[in-house]
Motif scaffolding. Structure first.
Motif, short mmCIF file in Angstrom:
data_model
loop_
_atom_site.label_atom_id
_atom_site.label_comp_id
_atom_site.label_asym_id
_atom_site.label_seq_id
_atom_site.Cartn_x
_atom_site.Cartn_y
_atom_site.Cartn_z
N UNK A 59 0.80 -1.22 0.00
CA UNK A 59 0.00 0.00 0.00
C UNK A 59 0.83 1.28 0.00
N UNK A 60 2.08 1.21 0.48
CA UNK A 60 2.90 2.41 0.57
C UNK A 60 3.65 2.72 -0.73
N UNK A 61 3.63 1.81 -1.68
CA UNK A 61 4.37 2.01 -2.92
C UNK A 61 3.63 2.98 -3.83
N UNK A 62 4.40 3.78 -4.57
CA UNK A 62 3.79 4.68 -5.53
C UNK A 62 3.32 3.87 -6.74
N UNK A 63 2.40 4.43 -7.50
CA UNK A 63 1.90 3.75 -8.70
C UNK A 63 3.04 3.47 -9.68
N UNK A 64 3.99 4.38 -9.78
CA UNK A 64 5.12 4.18 -10.68
C UNK A 64 6.00 3.02 -10.21
N UNK A 65 6.24 2.93 -8.92
CA UNK A 65 7.04 1.83 -8.36
C UNK A 65 6.31 0.51 -8.56
N UNK A 66 5.01 0.51 -8.33
CA UNK A 66 4.19 -0.70 -8.53
C UNK A 66 4.28 -1.15 -9.98
N UNK A 67 4.24 -0.20 -10.91
CA UNK A 67 4.36 -0.54 -12.32
C UNK A 67 5.69 -1.21 -12.60
N UNK A 68 6.79 -0.62 -12.14
CA UNK A 68 8.11 -1.21 -12.39
C UNK A 68 8.23 -2.61 -11.78
N UNK B 25 -1.25 6.41 -18.73
CA UNK B 25 -2.40 7.28 -18.43
C UNK B 25 -2.28 7.97 -17.07
N UNK B 26 -1.76 7.25 -16.08
CA UNK B 26 -1.83 7.81 -14.73
C UNK B 26 -0.51 7.84 -13.96
N UNK B 27 0.58 7.48 -14.61
CA UNK B 27 1.87 7.54 -13.92
C UNK B 27 2.30 8.97 -13.69
N UNK B 28 3.19 9.17 -12.73
CA UNK B 28 3.66 10.51 -12.40
C UNK B 28 5.13 10.75 -12.73
N UNK B 29 5.90 9.67 -12.86
CA UNK B 29 7.34 9.80 -13.10
C UNK B 29 7.60 9.80 -14.60
N UNK B 30 8.18 10.88 -15.11
CA UNK B 30 8.40 11.04 -16.55
C UNK B 30 9.34 9.97 -17.10
N UNK B 31 10.36 9.60 -16.35
CA UNK B 31 11.30 8.59 -16.83
C UNK B 31 10.65 7.21 -16.92
N UNK B 32 9.84 6.88 -15.93
CA UNK B 32 9.15 5.58 -15.93
C UNK B 32 8.10 5.57 -17.04
N UNK C 204 17.97 3.52 -10.08
CA UNK C 204 18.14 4.97 -9.95
C UNK C 204 17.04 5.59 -9.10
N UNK C 205 15.89 4.93 -9.04
CA UNK C 205 14.75 5.44 -8.26
C UNK C 205 14.68 4.81 -6.87
N UNK C 206 15.66 3.95 -6.57
CA UNK C 206 15.69 3.25 -5.29
C UNK C 206 14.43 2.41 -5.07
N UNK C 207 14.00 1.73 -6.13
CA UNK C 207 12.83 0.85 -6.08
C UNK C 207 13.32 -0.58 -6.06
N UNK C 208 12.91 -1.33 -5.06
CA UNK C 208 13.30 -2.73 -4.94
C UNK C 208 12.40 -3.57 -5.82
#
Length: 182
Positions: A29-38, A141-148, A88-92
Motif C-alpha cells: 500500500x505504501x508504494x507509488x503507482x510508478x514503483x508498482x508498475x516497475x 495514463x496515470x503515472x507521475x514519473x516522466x522517466x518511468x 536509480x529510483x531506489x525501487x526494490x
C-alpha cells in the motif's frame, strides 16, 4: 481420453493468467503507482523470459521456437532497462515472477514436445501480453514519473508486437517481428 486430458490441461494453463492482480502480484500500500508498475512489469518480464526459454526446449513447432527466441531477447533487454531505472529510483524489484506466473508455466509440463504444448503456450503468452499492455497503458495514463512513463512508452510497441505474434493462441512469427529495444 488422453486428448481430453491434454485439452483440459491446455485450457487450465491458458486460464491461469486471468486477472492482472493475480498474475502480477499485489503491491504494498505504501508504494507509488510508478514503483508498482516497475515491480509488476519486472515480474512480467521474468515470466516471459522463463516461458520463452521453456518453449525453446519444449515447443514442437519452429514458429513457436522463433517467437520464444524473440520474446526472450526483447524481454531480457526491457528488463535490464527497467532494473537500471528502478535502481536509480531506489525501487526494490521482486526476485522472481509471481506464484501464478510460475504455476502457469508448470501447467505446460505434461504437454512438453507436443502440439498441445504449443497451443497452450501461445494462449498463455497472449493473455500475459494483454495484461502487460494493460499495465503499460495504465502507467501511461496515470503515472507521475516522466522517466518511468518514457520507459513504458518505449516498451509498448514491443509488447504489442509480441501480442500480434501469439494473439488468439496462433503463432504468427513468420509474418511479424518485433521492434527490438535499443
Amino acid at each position: 481420453m488422453r486428448i481430453t486430458h491434454i485439452a483440459t490441461t491446455a485450457a487450465a494453463a491458458a486460464l491461469t493468467l486471468t486477472g492482472t492482480t493475480a498474475a502480477f502480484g499485489a503491491a504494498s500500500p505504501s508504494a507509488t503507482a510508478d514503483a508498482v508498475f516497475l515491480q509488476a512489469i519486472h515480474q512480467a518480464n521474468l515470466a516471459e523470459i522463463a516461458a520463452g526459454k521453456d518453449a525453446a526446449t519444449h515447443a514442437s513447432s519452429s514458429c513457436v521456437k522463433q517467437v520464444s527466441a524473440i520474446i526472450v531477447r526483447d524481454h531480457t533487454k526491457l528488463d535490464a532497462k527497467g532494473a537500471a531505472l528502478a535502481k536509480t529510483k531506489n525501487i526494490t524489484l521482486p526476485k522472481e515472477s509471481t506464484a501464478a506466473q510460475q504455476k502457469s508455466l508448470s501447467a505446460l509440463k505434461p504437454m512438453n514436445g507436443t502440439a498441445a504444448y504449443d497451443t497452450a503456450w501461445l494462449k498463455v503468452q497472449s493473455s500475459g501480453h494483454q495484461q502487460a499492455l494493460a499495465l503499460i497503458d495504465k502507467e501511461l495514463k496515470s503515472g507521475n514519473d516522466a522517466q518511468i512513463q518514457a520507459a513504458a512508452k518505449e516498451a509498448r510497441p514491443i509488447v504489442a508486437a509480441h501480442l500480434k505474434m501469439v494473439e488468439g493462441g496462433e503463432c504468427h512469427a513468420m509474418a511479424s517481428s518485433s521492434p527490438s529495444p535499443q
